[in-house]
Design a protein around this motif. Structure first.
Motif, PDB file in Angstrom:
ATOM      1  N   PHE A 222      -1.286  11.522   2.652  1.00  0.00           N
ATOM      2  CA  PHE A 222      -0.912  10.320   1.901  1.00  0.00           C
ATOM      3  C   PHE A 222       0.616  10.178   1.867  1.00  0.00           C
ATOM      4  CE2 PHE A 222       0.003   7.768  -1.813  1.00  0.00           C
ATOM      5  CZ  PHE A 222      -1.020   6.832  -1.843  1.00  0.00           C
ATOM      6  N   ALA A 223       1.112   8.940   1.991  1.00  0.00           N
ATOM      7  CA  ALA A 223       2.547   8.626   1.939  1.00  0.00           C
ATOM      8  C   ALA A 223       3.280   9.232   3.141  1.00  0.00           C
ATOM      9  CB  ALA A 223       3.173   9.088   0.621  1.00  0.00           C
TER      10      ALA A 223
ATOM     11  N   ASP B  64       0.852  -1.181   0.000  1.00  0.00           N
ATOM     12  CA  ASP B  64       0.000   0.000   0.000  1.00  0.00           C
ATOM     13  C   ASP B  64       0.891   1.236   0.000  1.00  0.00           C
ATOM     14  OD1 ASP B  64      -1.655   2.149   0.635  1.00  0.00           O
ATOM     15  OD2 ASP B  64      -2.917   0.971   1.984  1.00  0.00           O
ATOM     16  N   PRO B  65       0.809   2.082  -1.035  1.00  0.00           N
ATOM     17  CA  PRO B  65       1.695   3.244  -1.115  1.00  0.00           C
ATOM     18  C   PRO B  65       1.546   4.215   0.054  1.00  0.00           C
ATOM     19  CG  PRO B  65       0.603   2.865  -3.212  1.00  0.00           C
ATOM     20  CD  PRO B  65      -0.063   1.979  -2.214  1.00  0.00           C
TER      21      PRO B  65
ATOM     22  N   TYR C 110      -7.571   9.892  -1.085  1.00  0.00           N
ATOM     23  CA  TYR C 110      -7.636   9.474  -2.485  1.00  0.00           C
ATOM     24  C   TYR C 110      -8.351  10.526  -3.334  1.00  0.00           C
ATOM     25  CZ  TYR C 110      -5.710   4.860  -1.528  1.00  0.00           C
ATOM     26  OH  TYR C 110      -4.863   3.824  -1.191  1.00  0.00           O
ATOM     27  N   VAL C 111      -7.795  11.735  -3.341  1.00  0.00           N
ATOM     28  CA  VAL C 111      -8.449  12.874  -3.990  1.00  0.00           C
ATOM     29  C   VAL C 111      -8.591  12.695  -5.497  1.00  0.00           C
ATOM     30  CG1 VAL C 111      -7.769  14.510  -2.207  1.00  0.00           C
ATOM     31  CG2 VAL C 111      -6.256  14.129  -4.139  1.00  0.00           C
ATOM     32  N   TRP C 112      -7.697  11.921  -6.117  1.00  0.00           N
ATOM     33  CA  TRP C 112      -7.702  11.764  -7.572  1.00  0.00           C
ATOM     34  C   TRP C 112      -8.905  10.961  -8.076  1.00  0.00           C
ATOM     35  CZ3 TRP C 112      -4.281   9.480  -4.182  1.00  0.00           C
ATOM     36  CH2 TRP C 112      -4.363   8.091  -4.059  1.00  0.00           C
ATOM     37  N   LEU C 113      -9.719  10.395  -7.164  1.00  0.00           N
ATOM     38  CA  LEU C 113     -10.913   9.682  -7.592  1.00  0.00           C
ATOM     39  C   LEU C 113     -12.090  10.630  -7.828  1.00  0.00           C
ATOM     40  CD1 LEU C 113     -10.743   6.362  -5.551  1.00  0.00           C
ATOM     41  CD2 LEU C 113     -10.095   6.794  -7.922  1.00  0.00           C
ATOM     42  N   ASP C 114     -11.857  11.901  -7.693  1.00  0.00           N
ATOM     43  CA  ASP C 114     -12.750  12.941  -8.209  1.00  0.00           C
ATOM     44  C   ASP C 114     -12.013  13.548  -9.403  1.00  0.00           C
ATOM     45  OD1 ASP C 114     -13.923  15.385  -8.860  1.00  0.00           O
ATOM     46  OD2 ASP C 114     -14.321  15.947  -6.785  1.00  0.00           O
TER      47      ASP C 114
END
Length: 297
Positions: A86-87, A59-60, A135-139
């Motif tokens: 994140f990360a 998991d990154p 997981y902002v990139w899922l918008d």
């Protein structure tokens, strides 16, 4: 004969050294997740390499880089951060601030606060999902903002020309806009449908499209345990859920277990890791299509 060999060896060493120097001079960008890697590679094109160093089975968010990994990251021209917590390894590595690009700095006012849940997966030790959904990139609209931040960073550092970066950004934004339009078209059919996700990854996707998604804490790609199925049954009773979103394809037989509970199964990899043979936009598009298909059934 020796007089001939020595010049040839010397020439070979010169050529090899020159090739190594060229390879080292090539711009390198490190991304903390695959989504950022995809955006950056589209924006920089053939002018540089974009590296995502996390092994596929890790998991990154909770990766622990080795000394060699840290050295590679420190030598990069840019390090693309996701922000939103994140990360966490970034905070424990000494990196030049001039190389760091927080791709979500301009959208922090749209971050989603989450509850604190502590648990563990495999050998990764305990960790928690708390504070901010990451997981902002899922918008796709927030993903576009991250892409804009990357484009600004690579042009500011002279890695690509302004004209090239803007042309590539326009093409990437068109793809993200198309995903957004497709998801908005799907939204009308999902307004009164409750979905369950096997892990809390989809907060921004749900927020963007006004979807009701409740989350479990299952291990990605693993066969659900008896306790997992018991928890799932309780969630179905509580919510009347009709669709189960898996973050990774489970072992054979898992779909049958959940289908027997009246659920339609959809695999929607959250794109922190790459999906072999498919791009970010392809995975996203397939997930939208899969959700639409599930409703038809």
């Amino acid at each position: 004969m020796l007089r001939l060999i020595k010049p040839l060896l010397a020439a070979g060493l010169i050529i090899y050294s020159a090739q190594m120097a060229v390879a080292q001079d090539r711009p390198r960008i490190v991304a903390v997740n695959h989504a950022l890697q995809y955006f950056a590679q589209r924006l920089i094109g053939d002018a540089g390499d974009v590296v995502f160093p996390v092994p596929r089975d890790v998991d990154p968010s909770f990766w622990r880089p080795s000394i060699a990994d840290i050295s590679m990251v420190q030598s990069a021209d840019l390090v693309l951060l996701n922000g939103a917590g994140f990360a966490s390894w970034i905070d424990r590595v000494s990196l030049s601030r001039a190389k760091l690009v927080n791709t979500s700095a301009d959208i922090e006012d749209q971050f989603i606060m989450t509850e604190s849940i502590t648990h563990s997966h495999g050998d990764g030790g305990e960790h928690s999902h708390e504070g901010v959904a990451s997981y902002v990139w899922l918008d796709p609209t927030l993903a576009a903002a991250q892409a804009e931040a990357i484009a600004a960073a690579i042009t500011a550092r002279g890695l690509v020309s302004e004209a090239d970066a803007q042309a590539r950004l326009a093409a990437l934004r068109a793809d993200l806009d198309a995903l957004d339009d497709a998801a908005k078209a799907m939204r009308a059919d999902l307004q009164d449908v409750t979905l369950i996700a096997t892990h809390p990854r989809y907060e921004y996707f749900a927020d963007r499209y006004d979807l009701s998604i409740t989350s479990l804490e299952w291990d990605a790609g693993a066969m659900p345990t008896e306790a997992d199925i018991s928890d799932l049954k309780s969630r179905i009773t509580e919510t009347g859920a009709q669709v189960l979103i898996w973050e990774a394809t489970p072992p054979a037989g898992a779909f049958e277990m959940t289908s027997a509970l009246g659920l339609q199964n959809i695999v929607f990899p959250p794109l922190a890791q790459p999906v072999v043979g498919r791009t970010y936009t392809e995975v996203f598009e397939e997930a939208i299509f899969g959700l639409s298909e599930a409703l038809d059934q």
